[in-house]
Scaffold this motif. Sequence first.
Motif, PDB file in Angstrom:
ATOM      1  N   LYS A  76     -44.759  22.151  23.555  1.00 19.13           N
ATOM      2  CA  LYS A  76     -44.207  22.959  24.648  1.00 19.13           C
ATOM      3  C   LYS A  76     -44.418  24.459  24.449  1.00 19.13           C
ATOM      4  N   ILE A  77     -44.285  24.914  23.218  1.00 20.54           N
ATOM      5  CA  ILE A  77     -44.255  26.357  22.958  1.00 20.54           C
ATOM      6  C   ILE A  77     -45.588  26.841  22.396  1.00 20.54           C
ATOM      7  N   GLY A  78     -46.064  27.956  22.937  1.00 21.86           N
ATOM      8  CA  GLY A  78     -47.367  28.470  22.502  1.00 21.86           C
ATOM      9  C   GLY A  78     -47.269  29.810  21.807  1.00 21.86           C
ATOM     10  N   ARG A  79     -46.075  30.181  21.357  1.00 19.68           N
ATOM     11  CA  ARG A  79     -45.885  31.487  20.733  1.00 19.68           C
ATOM     12  C   ARG A  79     -46.414  31.440  19.308  1.00 19.68           C
ATOM     13  N   ARG A  80     -47.447  32.228  19.059  1.00 18.70           N
ATOM     14  CA  ARG A  80     -48.217  32.117  17.820  1.00 18.70           C
ATOM     15  C   ARG A  80     -47.376  32.351  16.567  1.00 18.70           C
ATOM     16  N   LYS A  81     -46.418  33.255  16.669  1.00 13.69           N
ATOM     17  CA  LYS A  81     -45.560  33.555  15.522  1.00 13.69           C
ATOM     18  C   LYS A  81     -44.824  32.303  15.013  1.00 13.69           C
ATOM     19  N   PHE A  82     -44.520  31.359  15.905  1.00 19.30           N
ATOM     20  CA  PHE A  82     -43.893  30.110  15.484  1.00 19.30           C
ATOM     21  C   PHE A  82     -44.938  29.084  15.065  1.00 19.30           C
ATOM     22  N   TYR A 142     -52.025  25.948  24.903  1.00 17.64           N
ATOM     23  CA  TYR A 142     -52.033  27.249  24.229  1.00 17.64           C
ATOM     24  C   TYR A 142     -53.000  28.230  24.894  1.00 17.64           C
ATOM     25  N   HIS A 143     -52.622  29.493  24.870  1.00 15.54           N
ATOM     26  CA  HIS A 143     -53.497  30.572  25.316  1.00 15.54           C
ATOM     27  C   HIS A 143     -54.637  30.737  24.305  1.00 15.54           C
ATOM     28  N   ALA A 144     -55.769  31.279  24.771  1.00 12.09           N
ATOM     29  CA  ALA A 144     -56.959  31.400  23.916  1.00 12.09           C
ATOM     30  C   ALA A 144     -56.680  32.106  22.581  1.00 12.09           C
ATOM     31  N   VAL A 145     -55.816  33.109  22.564  1.00 10.22           N
ATOM     32  CA  VAL A 145     -55.597  33.808  21.280  1.00 10.22           C
ATOM     33  C   VAL A 145     -54.856  32.928  20.283  1.00 10.22           C
ATOM     34  N   ALA A 146     -53.978  32.080  20.775  1.00 10.21           N
ATOM     35  CA  ALA A 146     -53.288  31.149  19.878  1.00 10.21           C
ATOM     36  C   ALA A 146     -54.261  30.039  19.464  1.00 10.21           C
TER      37      ALA A 146
END
Length: 632
Positions: free
Chosen positions: A580-586, A615-619
Amino acid sequence: MKHKLLSILAISLSLLACNSDKNVKSMSEETKVTIAPISSEDPHSYAKPNDVVVKHLDWTANVDFDSSRISATARWTIENKTGAKEVYFDTRGLLIDYVTIGNNDEFTTFRLEPEVMYVGQKLIVDITPKTDVVRIYYRTTEKSDALQWLTKEQTADKTHPFLFTQSQAILARTWIPCQDSPGIRFTYNARVKVPNSMMALMSAYNPTDTMPNGTYDFQMEYPIPSYLLALSVGNIQYQSVGRNTGIYAEPSMLAKSVAEFEDMQEMVDSAEALYGAYRWGNYDVLVLPPSFPFGGMENPRLTFATPTILAGDKSLTSLIAHELAHSWSGNLVTNYNWNDFWLNEGFTVYFENRIMEQVYGADYANMLALISYQDLQAELDDFGMESPKTKLKLDLAGQDPDEGMTSIAYDKGFYFLKLIEYTVGRENFDQFLKTYFNTYAFKSMTTEGFVDYINAELLSKNEEWASAINLDEWIYSPGLPANCPKIQSDRFEKVEGELQKWKKGSAASSLASANWSTHEWLHFLRNLPSKMSMEQMEELDKAFGFIKSGNSEILAAWFVKVIPNNYKVAKPAINDFLVKIGRRKFLTPIYKALIAADPSKITARGIYEKARPNYHAVAQQTMDDLLDWNKN
Ligand code: BES
Ligand code: ZN
């Protein structure tokens, strides 16, 4: 038509240059060279701003969700300083259809150079010494890495698709051909057409209502660097939360977001009291779907934020203070290029901490400072004290500037500025910072320029200050200088006391944790022993409900602790979180823990296969590297 010949020439040249999705793909695959390009000014841009520089952008765009494509015209007003016959733009993953010059829209010739890793393709446009307008007609492709196109299912409300951009550091060039260097600023206007009943927002003066015809006009009248170009399109609503503050979110997320960020106006007022007027008009926050790869992005007038800071108790809103602080450090005074990234982030973490102190008290700010210290220590351990990556001033030529996004810029930068504050006194430092932001408003700053400025304006006032601080060691040497300030937190010491009790056999349920905030819990979780038995993990979970926590920071910290101890109960929750989550820091620490527990990477890759499309390309880029995704 007057210029028929020329236009045929231009079109055939552009076809030659690279004019289909296929070409873009094969070109980038075949010619990935890792040589550093180009300009001495910015190792990540082809622009030569001393010859020809952009001044203003008129962007006309049509956003099409069916084909996941933006078709657009970038009309650049340029200043030709040297009578040059060419102007250079940065592009990556774009299809350039044709280019014209002058107010009469006359076709001109252009060339796209082969793709270079990270920096993309140099676009060379032929101009005359008198040319003041260049129009680039183009389309985005699936290689336009700034863009994330979400299906309805990937949103909160599941009624409309969603699009957002992430331009920092060098992805603006993947959706707008531009001079993509933070040292170059321009104003912009835009007219954007989106499907009826959807709202479009930019880093600009924004609408608060949906336009029935789907056409939106934007204006950013202050000069900004390209990495602050931003666009979002979705089913979005607005609610004001203060004099010049407001929230945008999907309808089902709006009330929760408004409640979470109710202190936003106080943050803006505190920031202004500290370092001078907020210069951008309104300050709004857009709450994005959970695939947003960062915590927040300081797009001018409209911070983009992850929904993972909606903890329900306002405990993760220091992120808003951070993005708000960038309205001074970063957006007003901007790092000259990505080697000076600490000027953006170190100052912003410092400023964020001061806002939080103002609004929630010194106790609270000290906890944040200690979390920052722990992050810094972990990064230093990881890189090693001798690593050049631990210098504040970086050398990222030939690398992805994303490599500079480490705890060094943020937390070493923060401690450096804390040391200056402690050495010269808060009053002097505040006065200095306020003047600094004013003097260099809407300009870029190099590390060397900052050193000269602080020496002249502040440190020269007392002979002892410069040697007590030692700017050069902090900025140009690796590791952490011995004069790094020590910050103490009574609240964290209490947490450590309770943790000791548990380690010595007291029941988890007997610990005095009733009033702990998220940060105290994080301190507790981070300091749990690395080896825990099944019984211990179950006991903690039963007493404190970590696995059921709606707080993403607590969940992520718990996962990282229990994965190495093979806590099977957590598996479904870890799975759901990563999908669900795409926040790279996690993502990074959780995937790393999964890999450490199963070095064959089979477990991690199994989850990633399902999660990656969200996920977004940077992740994706970071996780692909971590999991050797494209290497077999
Ligand atoms: N500007 C950064 C995000 C960024 C940096 C994106 C470099 C791309 C390249 C933003 O202000 C930021 O620092 N976000 C942090 C939040 C923060 C509270 C430290 C994040 O997203 O985790
Ligand atoms: Zn930041």
